[in-house]
Design a protein around this motif. Structure first.
Motif, PDB file in Angstrom:
ATOM      1  N   VAL A   3      -4.775 -60.774 -62.496  1.00 26.82           N
ATOM      2  CA  VAL A   3      -3.511 -61.501 -62.562  1.00 26.82           C
ATOM      3  C   VAL A   3      -2.822 -61.352 -61.197  1.00 26.82           C
ATOM      4  O   VAL A   3      -2.732 -60.250 -60.662  1.00 26.82           O
ATOM      5  N   TYR A   4      -2.357 -62.470 -60.680  1.00 28.45           N
ATOM      6  CA  TYR A   4      -1.718 -62.491 -59.369  1.00 28.45           C
ATOM      7  C   TYR A   4      -0.213 -62.663 -59.544  1.00 28.45           C
ATOM      8  O   TYR A   4       0.236 -63.529 -60.276  1.00 28.45           O
ATOM      9  N   ALA A   5       0.549 -61.830 -58.843  1.00 30.96           N
ATOM     10  CA  ALA A   5       2.006 -61.886 -58.895  1.00 30.96           C
ATOM     11  C   ALA A   5       2.507 -62.653 -57.678  1.00 30.96           C
ATOM     12  O   ALA A   5       2.070 -62.404 -56.554  1.00 30.96           O
ATOM     13  N   VAL A   6       3.411 -63.584 -57.918  1.00 29.82           N
ATOM     14  CA  VAL A   6       3.976 -64.391 -56.843  1.00 29.82           C
ATOM     15  C   VAL A   6       5.491 -64.251 -56.892  1.00 29.82           C
ATOM     16  O   VAL A   6       6.121 -64.593 -57.887  1.00 29.82           O
ATOM     17  N   LEU A   7       6.062 -63.735 -55.820  1.00 34.93           N
ATOM     18  CA  LEU A   7       7.503 -63.567 -55.719  1.00 34.93           C
ATOM     19  C   LEU A   7       8.047 -64.564 -54.708  1.00 34.93           C
ATOM     20  O   LEU A   7       7.776 -64.452 -53.513  1.00 34.93           O
ATOM     21  N   LEU A   8       8.773 -65.548 -55.216  1.00 35.64           N
ATOM     22  CA  LEU A   8       9.386 -66.553 -54.347  1.00 35.64           C
ATOM     23  C   LEU A   8      10.842 -66.182 -54.099  1.00 35.64           C
ATOM     24  O   LEU A   8      11.373 -65.247 -54.687  1.00 35.64           O
ATOM     25  N   LYS A   9      11.492 -66.953 -53.233  1.00 35.06           N
ATOM     26  CA  LYS A   9      12.913 -66.703 -52.972  1.00 35.06           C
ATOM     27  C   LYS A   9      13.748 -67.197 -54.141  1.00 35.06           C
ATOM     28  O   LYS A   9      14.342 -66.410 -54.854  1.00 35.06           O
ATOM     29  N   PHE A  15      12.088 -76.744 -51.934  1.00 39.94           N
ATOM     30  CA  PHE A  15      10.872 -76.265 -51.264  1.00 39.94           C
ATOM     31  C   PHE A  15      10.165 -75.229 -52.124  1.00 39.94           C
ATOM     32  O   PHE A  15       8.958 -75.296 -52.345  1.00 39.94           O
ATOM     33  N   TRP A  16      10.930 -74.244 -52.622  1.00 39.19           N
ATOM     34  CA  TRP A  16      10.316 -73.173 -53.413  1.00 39.19           C
ATOM     35  C   TRP A  16       9.886 -73.676 -54.782  1.00 39.19           C
ATOM     36  O   TRP A  16       8.897 -73.189 -55.339  1.00 39.19           O
ATOM     37  N   GLY A  17      10.588 -74.663 -55.330  1.00 41.18           N
ATOM     38  CA  GLY A  17      10.146 -75.280 -56.578  1.00 41.18           C
ATOM     39  C   GLY A  17       8.799 -75.964 -56.403  1.00 41.18           C
ATOM     40  O   GLY A  17       7.905 -75.839 -57.256  1.00 41.18           O
ATOM     41  N   ALA A  18       8.638 -76.670 -55.291  1.00 41.81           N
ATOM     42  CA  ALA A  18       7.353 -77.317 -54.997  1.00 41.81           C
ATOM     43  C   ALA A  18       6.269 -76.271 -54.753  1.00 41.81           C
ATOM     44  O   ALA A  18       5.113 -76.448 -55.164  1.00 41.81           O
ATOM     45  N   MET A  19       6.634 -75.173 -54.096  1.00 42.40           N
ATOM     46  CA  MET A  19       5.689 -74.089 -53.859  1.00 42.40           C
ATOM     47  C   MET A  19       5.193 -73.528 -55.195  1.00 42.40           C
ATOM     48  O   MET A  19       3.994 -73.319 -55.391  1.00 42.40           O
ATOM     49  N   GLN A  20       6.114 -73.331 -56.145  1.00 36.85           N
ATOM     50  CA  GLN A  20       5.718 -72.831 -57.454  1.00 36.85           C
ATOM     51  C   GLN A  20       4.750 -73.801 -58.131  1.00 36.85           C
ATOM     52  O   GLN A  20       3.725 -73.386 -58.677  1.00 36.85           O
ATOM     53  N   GLN A  21       5.055 -75.086 -58.096  1.00 36.42           N
ATOM     54  CA  GLN A  21       4.175 -76.077 -58.727  1.00 36.42           C
ATOM     55  C   GLN A  21       2.790 -76.055 -58.093  1.00 36.42           C
ATOM     56  O   GLN A  21       1.784 -76.093 -58.801  1.00 36.42           O
ATOM     57  N   GLY A  31      -8.897 -71.201 -62.313  1.00 34.30           N
ATOM     58  CA  GLY A  31      -9.013 -70.339 -63.481  1.00 34.30           C
ATOM     59  C   GLY A  31      -8.337 -68.994 -63.309  1.00 34.30           C
ATOM     60  O   GLY A  31      -8.536 -68.080 -64.103  1.00 34.30           O
ATOM     61  N   ALA A  32      -7.529 -68.860 -62.284  1.00 38.61           N
ATOM     62  CA  ALA A  32      -6.830 -67.595 -62.045  1.00 38.61           C
ATOM     63  C   ALA A  32      -5.581 -67.516 -62.913  1.00 38.61           C
ATOM     64  O   ALA A  32      -5.013 -68.532 -63.311  1.00 38.61           O
ATOM     65  N   ASP A  33      -5.183 -66.299 -63.211  1.00 35.52           N
ATOM     66  CA  ASP A  33      -3.918 -66.066 -63.907  1.00 35.52           C
ATOM     67  C   ASP A  33      -2.879 -65.664 -62.864  1.00 35.52           C
ATOM     68  O   ASP A  33      -3.126 -64.763 -62.053  1.00 35.52           O
ATOM     69  N   ALA A  34      -1.744 -66.337 -62.897  1.00 35.30           N
ATOM     70  CA  ALA A  34      -0.672 -66.015 -61.954  1.00 35.30           C
ATOM     71  C   ALA A  34       0.656 -66.138 -62.673  1.00 35.30           C
ATOM     72  O   ALA A  34       0.789 -66.910 -63.624  1.00 35.30           O
TER      73      ALA A  34
END
Length: 186
Positions: A3-9, A15-21, A31-34
């Motif tokens: 599982v990969y953790a992603v911490l955005l601003k 910009f960050w909304g698009a990054m999340q998408q 097939g990764a879990d994030a």
């Protein structure tokens, strides 16, 4: 399965909304879990650190982090590195040198060359203004302690004084990535 953790601003910024998408779409394709976490706004320094520390409790396979400034996440990232969790400098939001001095070695950094982005912005603006334009160009920046923001401001400033030297009127003025603040300053 890792599982990969992603911490955005913040997801309040498009910009960050698009990054999340994009991140979630990429995770789905591979097939990764994030999971993604973000804070309320780009000034929420302490809440972002707390969110980072909370993410480590899930023992992710890797931590991708877009720090609000150059130093706010260093305690959490050091904890991650010490636990053997690879850390990715997402969108080049942190100085590699500053991180290494704090004992944080990034697995890698991914993002844009912010100096070049600032320079391209100046080239675009000078092209739109044309040779005979009147008026003043002011430079608005993001959060002063953001290396990416500093690089963009420097790139823009270096280029605009060459491309439109008679129109440069001041700045940079920190707008803290806030559209309302930028409008007020303007």
């Amino acid at each position: 399965k890792p599982v990969y953790a992603v911490l955005l601003k913040t997801l309040a910024n498009p910009f960050w909304g698009a990054m999340q998408q994009g991140l979630m779409a990429g995770a789905g394709e591979t097939g990764a879990d994030a999971y993604v976490t973000a804070v309320e706004n780009e000034g929420a320094v302490e809440p972002q650190l707390n969110a980072c520390i909370t993410m480590l409790e899930r023992k992710p396979a890797a931590l991708l982090a877009a720090a609000i400034n150059d130093t706010n996440l260093l305690p959490c990232l050091k904890q991650a590195v010490d636990a053997g969790i690879p850390v990715v400098n997402l969108d080049n939001t942190m100085s590699v040198e500053t991180a290494e001095k704090a004992g944080v070695k990034f697995a890698f950094s991914i993002g844009s060359k912010n100096y070049n982005a600032g320079k391209q912005g100046a080239e675009w603006m000078a092209g739109k203004l044309g040779k005979d334009a009147k008026g003043t160009v002011i430079i608005l920046g993001g959060i002063v302690s953001s290396p990416g923001g500093q690089d963009r401001v420097k790139g823009f400033g270096d280029a605009i004084v060459q491309l439109a030297p008679g129109r440069v009127g001041g700045g940079p003025f920190p707008a803290d990535w806030d559209g309302q603040k930028a409008a007020t300053i303007t």
